[in-house]
Design a protein around this motif. Structure first.
Motif, mmCIF file in Angstrom:
data_model
loop_
_atom_site.group_PDB
_atom_site.id
_atom_site.type_symbol
_atom_site.label_atom_id
_atom_site.label_comp_id
_atom_site.label_asym_id
_atom_site.label_seq_id
_atom_site.Cartn_x
_atom_site.Cartn_y
_atom_site.Cartn_z
ATOM 1 N N TYR A 106 7.282 2.185 -15.665
ATOM 2 C CA TYR A 106 7.594 2.576 -14.294
ATOM 3 C C TYR A 106 8.363 1.470 -13.570
ATOM 4 N N TRP A 107 9.241 1.931 -12.661
ATOM 5 C CA TRP A 107 9.807 1.028 -11.670
ATOM 6 C C TRP A 107 8.829 0.968 -10.499
ATOM 7 N N VAL A 108 8.600 -0.220 -9.982
ATOM 8 C CA VAL A 108 7.746 -0.388 -8.809
ATOM 9 C C VAL A 108 8.656 -0.494 -7.582
ATOM 10 N N VAL A 109 8.700 0.571 -6.784
ATOM 11 C CA VAL A 109 9.551 0.615 -5.601
ATOM 12 C C VAL A 109 8.662 0.393 -4.386
ATOM 13 N N THR A 110 8.892 -0.738 -3.711
ATOM 14 C CA THR A 110 8.021 -1.153 -2.610
ATOM 15 C C THR A 110 8.831 -1.319 -1.331
ATOM 16 N N PRO A 111 8.341 -0.786 -0.210
ATOM 17 C CA PRO A 111 9.055 -0.998 1.061
ATOM 18 C C PRO A 111 8.952 -2.457 1.499
ATOM 19 N N LEU A 112 10.049 -2.962 2.004
ATOM 20 C CA LEU A 112 10.093 -4.311 2.589
ATOM 21 C C LEU A 112 10.379 -4.159 4.069
ATOM 22 N N GLN A 113 9.420 -4.516 4.889
ATOM 23 C CA GLN A 113 9.609 -4.436 6.338
ATOM 24 C C GLN A 113 10.383 -5.664 6.798
ATOM 25 N N THR A 114 11.570 -5.432 7.316
ATOM 26 C CA THR A 114 12.403 -6.531 7.812
ATOM 27 C C THR A 114 12.531 -6.429 9.326
ATOM 28 N N ALA A 115 13.203 -7.394 9.914
ATOM 29 C CA ALA A 115 13.396 -7.379 11.365
ATOM 30 C C ALA A 115 14.286 -6.231 11.804
ATOM 31 N N ASP A 116 15.130 -5.701 10.880
ATOM 32 C CA ASP A 116 16.078 -4.642 11.235
ATOM 33 C C ASP A 116 15.648 -3.247 10.790
ATOM 34 N N GLY A 117 14.587 -3.164 10.022
ATOM 35 C CA GLY A 117 14.171 -1.865 9.502
ATOM 36 C C GLY A 117 13.483 -2.027 8.162
ATOM 37 N N VAL A 118 13.448 -0.956 7.402
ATOM 38 C CA VAL A 118 12.757 -0.962 6.113
ATOM 39 C C VAL A 118 13.767 -0.812 4.983
ATOM 40 N N LEU A 119 13.622 -1.668 3.971
ATOM 41 C CA LEU A 119 14.431 -1.570 2.757
ATOM 42 C C LEU A 119 13.511 -1.244 1.598
ATOM 43 N N LEU A 120 13.916 -0.289 0.772
ATOM 44 C CA LEU A 120 13.164 -0.031 -0.441
ATOM 45 C C LEU A 120 13.636 -0.995 -1.521
ATOM 46 N N ILE A 121 12.680 -1.690 -2.122
ATOM 47 C CA ILE A 121 12.999 -2.672 -3.147
ATOM 48 C C ILE A 121 12.445 -2.214 -4.487
ATOM 49 N N ASN A 122 13.316 -2.068 -5.456
ATOM 50 C CA ASN A 122 12.868 -1.840 -6.819
ATOM 51 C C ASN A 122 12.516 -3.216 -7.381
ATOM 52 N N ARG A 123 11.234 -3.545 -7.304
ATOM 53 C CA ARG A 123 10.807 -4.900 -7.662
ATOM 54 C C ARG A 123 10.886 -5.157 -9.161
ATOM 55 N N ASP A 181 0.816 -1.213 0.000
ATOM 56 C CA ASP A 181 0.000 0.000 0.000
ATOM 57 C C ASP A 181 0.854 1.271 0.000
ATOM 58 N N ARG A 182 2.173 1.120 0.123
ATOM 59 C CA ARG A 182 3.062 2.287 0.136
ATOM 60 C C ARG A 182 4.072 2.241 -1.009
ATOM 61 N N GLU A 183 3.733 1.531 -2.052
ATOM 62 C CA GLU A 183 4.639 1.457 -3.199
ATOM 63 C C GLU A 183 4.705 2.807 -3.909
ATOM 64 N N THR A 184 5.806 3.010 -4.631
ATOM 65 C CA THR A 184 6.027 4.241 -5.387
ATOM 66 C C THR A 184 6.392 3.872 -6.818
ATOM 67 N N LEU A 185 5.756 4.545 -7.764
ATOM 68 C CA LEU A 185 6.059 4.320 -9.175
ATOM 69 C C LEU A 185 7.012 5.400 -9.664
ATOM 70 N N VAL A 186 8.151 4.981 -10.196
ATOM 71 C CA VAL A 186 9.171 5.893 -10.695
ATOM 72 C C VAL A 186 9.272 5.720 -12.202
ATOM 73 N N GLN A 187 9.156 6.808 -12.928
ATOM 74 C CA GLN A 187 9.195 6.713 -14.384
ATOM 75 C C GLN A 187 10.492 6.057 -14.850
ATOM 76 N N ALA A 188 10.374 5.214 -15.862
ATOM 77 C CA ALA A 188 11.532 4.453 -16.335
ATOM 78 C C ALA A 188 11.458 4.259 -17.838
ATOM 79 N N LEU A 189 12.627 4.123 -18.442
ATOM 80 C CA LEU A 189 12.748 3.763 -19.850
ATOM 81 C C LEU A 189 13.718 2.595 -19.921
ATOM 82 N N THR A 190 13.215 1.425 -20.301
ATOM 83 C CA THR A 190 14.008 0.202 -20.249
ATOM 84 C C THR A 190 13.983 -0.498 -21.607
ATOM 85 N N VAL A 191 14.653 -1.639 -21.660
ATOM 86 C CA VAL A 191 14.618 -2.447 -22.877
ATOM 87 C C VAL A 191 13.212 -2.963 -23.141
#
Length: 281
Positions: A115-132, A100-110
């Motif tokens: 868009y890149w789908v950047v989604t937070p990953l809640q881990t035991a140590d904190g939050v990592l942003l994942i470009n899925r 529910d907190r993902e972010t779409l970043v404009q992208a130009l790829t092959v």
């Protein structure tokens, strides 16, 4: 009867004074010329050094990309994370995605624009942003790719990337309008109200997601390496400028020799006229 000799001396004097006045200017021009050649040579050497640095960087990145994956750095290591030592390191992480907190970043790829789908990953140590990975414009809505958004525990493998603050080329991120052109970790975390976020993000690898989206593994690793061309350009310019300077120096010496010969001829004529005028009738 001394007027002709005097006129000869007067006629010749300004030429000599003019040449004497030009000597400091000539020396100044010569010094500037040498300085320019030195600057061009220094730029060439600098490009050679930059090329060696770039080749070393490429080698180190290649080693990281093909090394075994290690757990993503924890909070204790976050302050020391930097581009030179850590970018493109293969890492793993596990936790739960906050879709529910993902972010779409404009992208130009092959795969085309989207868009890149950047989604937070809640881990035991904190939050990592994942470009899925990448989604085309028609898959912008999360509901259109719901199969690829797991609710349970998730594991991620990919490449550690350094934050991209500010935005893209001539385009600035606009958090208020939810327009993103770069993966600016701090700005995305602030816009999504995420505390304790790592100062880097992870580009997910090509492991397929259910439903086919997002498409991971599209990280482009490319380092422009034109330093040899630049070095040769600077060295060539230095050689051309030095050659032009030497040619001008030879020409100047020739002109000086010709001027000295003219001076000697004037002196000879003046002395001859004085001797003739002084001789008895």
């Amino acid at each position: 009867m001394s007027a002709p000799a005097d006129r000869a001396g007067v006629t010749d004097a300004p030429g000599r004074r003019r040449r004497r006045a030009l000597r400091p200017a000539t020396l100044a021009i010569g010094a500037a010329w040498v300085a320019c050649v030195g600057v061009l040579l220094a730029l060439g050497v600098w490009q050679v050094e930059r090329r060696a640095w770039k080749l070393d960087l490429i080698d180190r990145v290649e080693q990281r990309v093909h090394a075994d994956a290690v757990p993503a750095p924890g909070p204790a290591a976050w302050p020391a994370i930097n581009r030179a030592d850590d970018e493109y390191r293969r890492v793993t992480a596990s936790g739960r995605f906050l879709h529910d907190r993902e972010t779409l970043v404009q992208a130009l790829t092959v795969e085309g624009p989207g868009y890149w789908v950047v989604t937070p990953l809640q881990t035991a140590d904190g939050v990592l942003l994942i470009n899925r990975g990448f989604v085309p414009s028609e898959r912008r809505d999360a509901a259109s790719r719901a199969a690829g958004n797991p609710d349970g525990p998730a594991a991620v493998a990919g490449l550690l990337r350094i934050s991209e603050p500010g935005g893209g080329f001539l385009r600035h991120n606009d958090p208020a309008a939810n327009r993103w052109y770069s993966r600016d970790v701090a700005a995305i975390a602030a816009a999504r109200g995420l505390p304790g976020v790592a100062p880097f993000f992870i580009d997910a690898d090509a492991t397929p997601n259910p439903g086919g989206y997002p498409v991971g593994g599209l990280t482009v690793i490319a380092f422009p390496n034109n330093h040899l061309v630049y070095a040769l350009t600077w060295f060539t310019l230095a050689l051309m400028l030095a050659g032009a300077g030497l040619q001008r120096l030879r020409r100047g010496r020739g002109e000086a020799g010709a001027a000295a010969a003219r001076d000697a001829e004037w002196d000879h004529r003046r002395q001859s006229r004085r001797g003739h005028e002084a001789s008895p009738l």
